[in-house]
Design a protein around this motif. Structure first.
Motif, PDB file in Angstrom:
ATOM      1  N   ARG A 129       0.839  -1.193   0.000  1.00 57.20           N
ATOM      2  CA  ARG A 129       0.000   0.000   0.000  1.00 57.20           C
ATOM      3  C   ARG A 129       0.882   1.254   0.000  1.00 57.20           C
ATOM      4  NH1 ARG A 129      -2.852   0.892   4.533  1.00 57.20           N
ATOM      5  NH2 ARG A 129      -4.088   2.439   3.385  1.00 57.20           N
ATOM      6  N   LEU A 130       0.473   2.188  -0.822  1.00 55.99           N
ATOM      7  CA  LEU A 130       1.188   3.462  -0.950  1.00 55.99           C
ATOM      8  C   LEU A 130       0.158   4.566  -0.744  1.00 55.99           C
ATOM      9  CD1 LEU A 130       4.110   4.364  -1.729  1.00 55.99           C
ATOM     10  CD2 LEU A 130       3.265   4.646  -4.061  1.00 55.99           C
ATOM     11  N   ALA A 131       0.389   5.444   0.233  1.00 51.55           N
ATOM     12  CA  ALA A 131      -0.567   6.518   0.526  1.00 51.55           C
ATOM     13  C   ALA A 131       0.174   7.831   0.700  1.00 51.55           C
ATOM     14  CB  ALA A 131      -1.371   6.191   1.780  1.00 51.55           C
ATOM     15  N   LEU A 132      -0.426   8.873   0.164  1.00 51.60           N
ATOM     16  CA  LEU A 132       0.134  10.224   0.270  1.00 51.60           C
ATOM     17  C   LEU A 132      -1.007  11.173   0.593  1.00 51.60           C
ATOM     18  CD1 LEU A 132       2.664  12.072  -0.154  1.00 51.60           C
ATOM     19  CD2 LEU A 132       1.869  12.371  -2.509  1.00 51.60           C
ATOM     20  N   ARG A 133      -0.834  11.966   1.644  1.00 51.04           N
ATOM     21  CA  ARG A 133      -1.897  12.890   2.022  1.00 51.04           C
ATOM     22  C   ARG A 133      -1.315  14.097   2.751  1.00 51.04           C
ATOM     23  NH1 ARG A 133      -4.200  12.357   7.344  1.00 51.04           N
ATOM     24  NH2 ARG A 133      -2.839  11.123   8.705  1.00 51.04           N
ATOM     25  N   ARG A 134      -2.197  15.059   3.003  1.00 47.67           N
ATOM     26  CA  ARG A 134      -1.854  16.240   3.798  1.00 47.67           C
ATOM     27  C   ARG A 134      -2.624  16.159   5.115  1.00 47.67           C
ATOM     28  NH1 ARG A 134      -2.538  18.803  -1.260  1.00 47.67           N
ATOM     29  NH2 ARG A 134      -0.702  19.891  -2.053  1.00 47.67           N
ATOM     30  N   PRO A 135      -2.006  15.723   6.192  1.00 46.09           N
ATOM     31  CA  PRO A 135      -2.733  15.642   7.465  1.00 46.09           C
ATOM     32  C   PRO A 135      -3.000  17.003   8.084  1.00 46.09           C
ATOM     33  CG  PRO A 135      -0.449  15.024   7.787  1.00 46.09           C
ATOM     34  CD  PRO A 135      -0.632  15.205   6.315  1.00 46.09           C
ATOM     35  N   ALA A 136      -2.238  18.010   7.662  1.00 43.66           N
ATOM     36  CA  ALA A 136      -2.405  19.362   8.194  1.00 43.66           C
ATOM     37  C   ALA A 136      -1.809  20.338   7.184  1.00 43.66           C
ATOM     38  CB  ALA A 136      -1.703  19.502   9.549  1.00 43.66           C
ATOM     39  N   PRO A 137      -2.214  21.595   7.237  1.00 48.34           N
ATOM     40  CA  PRO A 137      -1.638  22.583   6.305  1.00 48.34           C
ATOM     41  C   PRO A 137      -0.118  22.648   6.436  1.00 48.34           C
ATOM     42  CG  PRO A 137      -3.570  23.488   7.403  1.00 48.34           C
ATOM     43  CD  PRO A 137      -3.274  22.190   8.085  1.00 48.34           C
ATOM     44  N   GLY A 138       0.555  22.602   5.288  1.00 46.78           N
ATOM     45  CA  GLY A 138       2.002  22.669   5.283  1.00 46.78           C
ATOM     46  C   GLY A 138       2.702  21.388   5.679  1.00 46.78           C
ATOM     47  N   LEU A 139       1.951  20.300   5.802  1.00 47.65           N
ATOM     48  CA  LEU A 139       2.536  19.021   6.223  1.00 47.65           C
ATOM     49  C   LEU A 139       2.099  17.926   5.267  1.00 47.65           C
ATOM     50  CD1 LEU A 139       4.191  17.520   8.426  1.00 47.65           C
ATOM     51  CD2 LEU A 139       2.013  17.062   9.583  1.00 47.65           C
ATOM     52  N   GLY A 140       3.054  17.135   4.802  1.00 46.73           N
ATOM     53  CA  GLY A 140       2.768  15.985   3.956  1.00 46.73           C
ATOM     54  C   GLY A 140       3.097  14.701   4.681  1.00 46.73           C
ATOM     55  N   GLU A 141       2.361  13.652   4.362  1.00 43.07           N
ATOM     56  CA  GLU A 141       2.597  12.350   4.987  1.00 43.07           C
ATOM     57  C   GLU A 141       2.611  11.273   3.913  1.00 43.07           C
ATOM     58  OE1 GLU A 141       0.832  10.844   8.932  1.00 43.07           O
ATOM     59  OE2 GLU A 141      -0.365   9.816   7.395  1.00 43.07           O
ATOM     60  N   LEU A 142       3.658  10.473   3.933  1.00 44.38           N
ATOM     61  CA  LEU A 142       3.834   9.357   3.005  1.00 44.38           C
ATOM     62  C   LEU A 142       3.869   8.066   3.788  1.00 44.38           C
ATOM     63  CD1 LEU A 142       4.627   8.004   0.283  1.00 44.38           C
ATOM     64  CD2 LEU A 142       7.004   8.624   0.820  1.00 44.38           C
ATOM     65  N   MET A 143       3.086   7.102   3.345  1.00 40.04           N
ATOM     66  CA  MET A 143       3.053   5.807   4.014  1.00 40.04           C
ATOM     67  C   MET A 143       3.272   4.696   2.993  1.00 40.04           C
ATOM     68  SD  MET A 143       1.003   2.937   4.641  1.00 40.04           S
ATOM     69  CE  MET A 143      -0.672   3.429   4.325  1.00 40.04           C
ATOM     70  N   VAL A 144       4.192   3.781   3.311  1.00 36.55           N
ATOM     71  CA  VAL A 144       4.429   2.581   2.515  1.00 36.55           C
ATOM     72  C   VAL A 144       4.267   1.388   3.447  1.00 36.55           C
ATOM     73  CG1 VAL A 144       6.016   1.344   1.008  1.00 36.55           C
ATOM     74  CG2 VAL A 144       6.070   3.849   1.070  1.00 36.55           C
ATOM     75  N   ALA A 145       3.318   0.500   3.131  1.00 38.04           N
ATOM     76  CA  ALA A 145       3.029  -0.630   4.017  1.00 38.04           C
ATOM     77  C   ALA A 145       2.818  -1.889   3.192  1.00 38.04           C
ATOM     78  CB  ALA A 145       1.786  -0.341   4.858  1.00 38.04           C
ATOM     79  N   ASP A 146       3.066  -3.033   3.837  1.00 39.10           N
ATOM     80  CA  ASP A 146       2.808  -4.325   3.191  1.00 39.10           C
ATOM     81  C   ASP A 146       2.108  -5.243   4.171  1.00 39.10           C
ATOM     82  OD1 ASP A 146       4.772  -6.190   4.618  1.00 39.10           O
ATOM     83  OD2 ASP A 146       6.141  -4.629   3.909  1.00 39.10           O
ATOM     84  N   ASP A 147       1.483  -6.280   3.652  1.00 33.45           N
ATOM     85  CA  ASP A 147       0.797  -7.258   4.504  1.00 33.45           C
ATOM     86  C   ASP A 147       1.602  -8.545   4.583  1.00 33.45           C
ATOM     87  OD1 ASP A 147       0.475  -8.101   1.927  1.00 33.45           O
ATOM     88  OD2 ASP A 147      -1.695  -8.425   2.041  1.00 33.45           O
ATOM     89  N   GLY A 148       2.927  -8.381   4.632  1.00 35.90           N
ATOM     90  CA  GLY A 148       3.820  -9.532   4.652  1.00 35.90           C
ATOM     91  C   GLY A 148       4.144 -10.023   6.044  1.00 35.90           C
ATOM     92  N   VAL A 149       5.295 -10.657   6.159  1.00 35.61           N
ATOM     93  CA  VAL A 149       5.672 -11.339   7.405  1.00 35.61           C
ATOM     94  C   VAL A 149       6.239 -10.390   8.443  1.00 35.61           C
ATOM     95  CG1 VAL A 149       6.087 -13.510   6.200  1.00 35.61           C
ATOM     96  CG2 VAL A 149       7.965 -11.860   6.467  1.00 35.61           C
TER      97      VAL A 149
END
Length: 331
Positions: free
Chosen positions: A263-283
């Protein structure tokens, strides 16, 4: 109350060169700064005499602009070279506006300023930027060639290695060099002062990493907020981070099965702030590697360093897989 200066005195002390022309375009007035610049008497400049001092290469263009301005009675701006009293050609920026009296068009009033030094500075800057771009292109070409040579060398050594572990490590290193080169190559094609759509770039990076690793059963799920723009200098390390995390997941997270999801996610949780998440459902990660600066895996060892380059905070979580979260400043 202070006495006001006479209008004729004001125009002669104005910090710009002024002129006035009638509806027939013939000049009927020049202020003293104009006469001081050309070194010619007023009588020689009146009418169309002033054009004797204009550079021959600029006359046709200026004539066309002036004719259009007078015909449409609309303001116009142009630049041209005029001979100074010492014989030097100087670039002037002229701005002209129509004059009306009692609703009748009576001609134009114009002003000129010397922009020679500014043009020279801009030309020098343009030349310096062109030289810099040439040097960067040559450097990029050499780095790319060296990276390709390194990839080939590592692949050759892997084919000759007698130890399966050594061969796998060499092939892994070759893959990382190749993928990092692809990221850098895409970034190089973007102007240094331009911004990049981070979501599109990270998605392309992740897909390329999965394709190169060669795990067809792995699926990328992406939730990318559009319009998150970053300068190339900040986007590059974030793309390299995604590259490393996806390669690690594709190679190690699904060792117990042929398929998996990243999973790859990119969002703005707050003004002037970016958040990138990389996740897997592995071991998940082994216990020894469950730290923000893991030592046991080369890719995860590089990620914290790249995060510092991107001025991003990094958090690694292991709960039914591995999740990396980065937060960074953005516009």
């Amino acid at each position: 109350m202070a006495a006001q200066a006479e209008p004729s005195l004001l125009v002669d002390y104005a910090p710009v060169m002024l002129w006035q022309a009638g509806p027939d375009r013939a000049r009927s007035f020049f202020n003293q700064p104009w006469l001081d610049f050309t070194g010619r008497p007023l009588e020689a400049e009146l009418g169309f005499g002033w054009m004797e001092g204009m550079h021959p290469e600029d006359r046709a263009r200026c004539e066309q602009v002036c004719q259009q301005g007078f015909a449409s009675r609309a303001p116009f701006t142009l630049d041209f070279r005029l001979r100074r009293n010492d014989g030097e050609w100087r670039w002037l920026l002229e701005t002209a506006r129509p004059l009306c009296q009692d609703g009748q068009f009576t001609g134009f009033l114009g002003s000129c300023v010397d922009i020679t030094d500014m043009r020279q500075a801009m030309e020098e800057r343009r030349r310096a930027l062109a030289e810099r771009e040439l040097l960067l292109a040559e450097l990029h070409h050499r780095v790319k060639n060296n990276a390709q040579a390194t990839t080939s060398f590592l692949g050759l050594q892997a084919s000759r290695a007698t130890s399966p572990e050594v061969a796998a490590a060499l092939r892994g290193a070759a893959t990382r060099v190749m993928l990092a080169t692809l990221v850098q190559d895409r970034m190089f094609r973007i102007a240094e002062n331009a911004t990049i759509d981070l979501g599109a770039e990270l998605l392309a990076t992740a897909q390329a990493a999965v394709d190169v690793v060669g795990r067809p059963g792995i699926v990328i799920e992406a939730e990318m907020e559009p319009g998150l723009l970053l300068p190339v200098s900040q986007a590059t390390p974030l793309a390299l981070i995604v590259n490393e995390l996806v390669v690690n997941a594709a190679r190690h997270a699904f060792a117990d099965r042929p398929a998996g999801t990243i999973r790859l996610a990119l969002r703005r949780p707050a003004p002037g702030l970016g958040e990138l998440m990389v996740a897997d459902d592995g071991v998940g990660l082994p216990e020894a590697q469950r730290r923000n600066t893991p030592q046991g895996c080369l890719g995860l060892h590089l990620v914290p360093r790249l995060a510092r380059q991107a001025h991003a905070s990094l958090r690694l979580d292991v709960d039914g897989g591995t999740k990396a979260t980065l937060r960074f400043a953005c516009g």
